[in-house]
Structure formats: structure tokens, C-alpha cells
Design an enzyme around this catalytic site. Sequence first.
Site, short mmCIF file in Angstrom:
data_model
loop_
_atom_site.label_atom_id
_atom_site.label_comp_id
_atom_site.label_asym_id
_atom_site.label_seq_id
_atom_site.Cartn_x
_atom_site.Cartn_y
_atom_site.Cartn_z
N SER A 36 1.30 -0.89 -0.19
CA SER A 36 -0.23 0.30 0.59
C SER A 36 0.94 1.20 0.03
O SER A 36 2.24 0.79 0.07
CB SER A 36 -0.69 -0.50 1.10
N TYR A 81 -1.10 -1.00 10.73
CA TYR A 81 -1.84 -0.54 9.58
C TYR A 81 -0.38 -0.18 8.40
O TYR A 81 0.41 -1.48 7.83
CB TYR A 81 -2.87 -0.33 8.47
#
Length: 252
Positions: free
Chosen positions: A149, A162
Site C-alpha cells: 500500500s 496498518y
Amino acid sequence: MFEKLDRTVALVTGASSGIGRASALRLAKAGASVGLVARRAGRLEALATEIREAGGAALAIAADITSAQEAAGVVARTVSELGGLDTLVNAAGLMLNGPSIESPLDEWDRMVAINLCGLMYVTKAALPHLVEAAAGSPRRVADVVNISSVAGRFAASQVAIYSATKFAVTAATEAWRQEFAKRSVRFSVIEPGATATELFEQKAGQWEGFTSMFGEVEQMHPEDIAEAVAFIVTNPRRVAINEIVVRPTDQA
């Protein structure tokens, strides 16, 4: 010149939705037989049926890859029932962001378990088969594509764990790339920006945080990321795409 994936086998985690599902469909379209892995058996069976009805081959495997034993079993079944393993796409992911004081520790543990440990367990089990495929298959190359990501490149408030998992995925991919380059196993990482998947539905309140950060950005579709996956794995042996960062046009 991009190659077809006929007579190759791909394994895709997180295949029940989002980028994993789109990647499985795209690889099947390119000619690969595809092992489909996720926890939601019904969705996997529906996807397998869709691939078969389009003329492809697919194997649905419901499993929890946060268990090292189940992850190894997924790889073993794929190799046994589809005849080998040439491509691994680690697309399973979980995002449970929010204020660090209020966020339950269990949510942090779950993100580490699926985003990092699950990826490690499947990759570990797959490596011997990928090395074998690279040494003996007509294409003379095998691929691992890890979905990270942009949060694995730039940290942001309330996204600590995350981001930590995605930074780790990017780092591990580069280390594996160096380790296996001489054995013709290509390791690649894709770092998408805002993409319309179920990630934002995994915890209440995340969508509101997203809109405050990105406003009216037109999100990418999972199929856009699947095209990047296909671009990586259909390149001829001489070409290794190490890293792709892909954002919506409107995302700064």
C-alpha cells in the site's frame, strides 16, 4: 512482448473480494490455472465457477492463512491438484485503523496476523515449488507479487499498525528479491493508493477518516491493480518489475 500464462499455476490469497478476486480473474484470463484462497468458501466457489464457465481452471480453498499449518496446506493442495506453482499473489489484507488509545489491541494483532504473518507463511511454503518451477518450466521464471500500500511508503496519523505491516511487506519483498534473483524467482511489490475495495468496510468509522483525508478523489478499481499484477507476471524472463506505486489520478 507479453507472454501468455498457459500451462502455469497461480495461487491468489484474499481471492474472495477486491484486488485478490480481480487478480485471480485476470490471471485466469491470461491462461493460468488458479488456486483461490480466502476464508469465505461461498464466495470462492462462486468465483471458481465464474472462471470455469469462461473456460479456465480454478480450485477454491477455504482456509485461514494466519495459521502456518493451514497456509502450508493451501500450497500443498494447489501443487497437488493443479500440478505445480508458478505464481503467488499475496493479496489478503485487513485494515482496522483509528485512534491508537481507543483501538483494541486485538485489532492490531489481527492486522499483523493477516497482513504480515499470513503472507510470510504462504510465501515460506511456496518457495520450494517456485524455485522448482523457475528451474524446470518452459518460461524459466516464477513470480511472487505482494500487495502492499502507499501506507507502506508514507506513514499517517491513526494508521500506525496498518502502515507498520505494509512497510514490512515492502521491506521483505525487497530482501526476498535479492535472495532469489539468481534463482529466477521474481519478487515484486505493488503499492496502491485509494482503491474501492471492502477494506474500508472492515471497521466502522474508517470511511469517514478516508473522506477527510482524500476528499473527492475518484478511487481506482480492483481491476486496475489486477492489470498491474498481470503486467508483472507476463513479462518475459529477462524483465523483472520490482515495485509499482499506483495512485488515483486525483490523489496527491
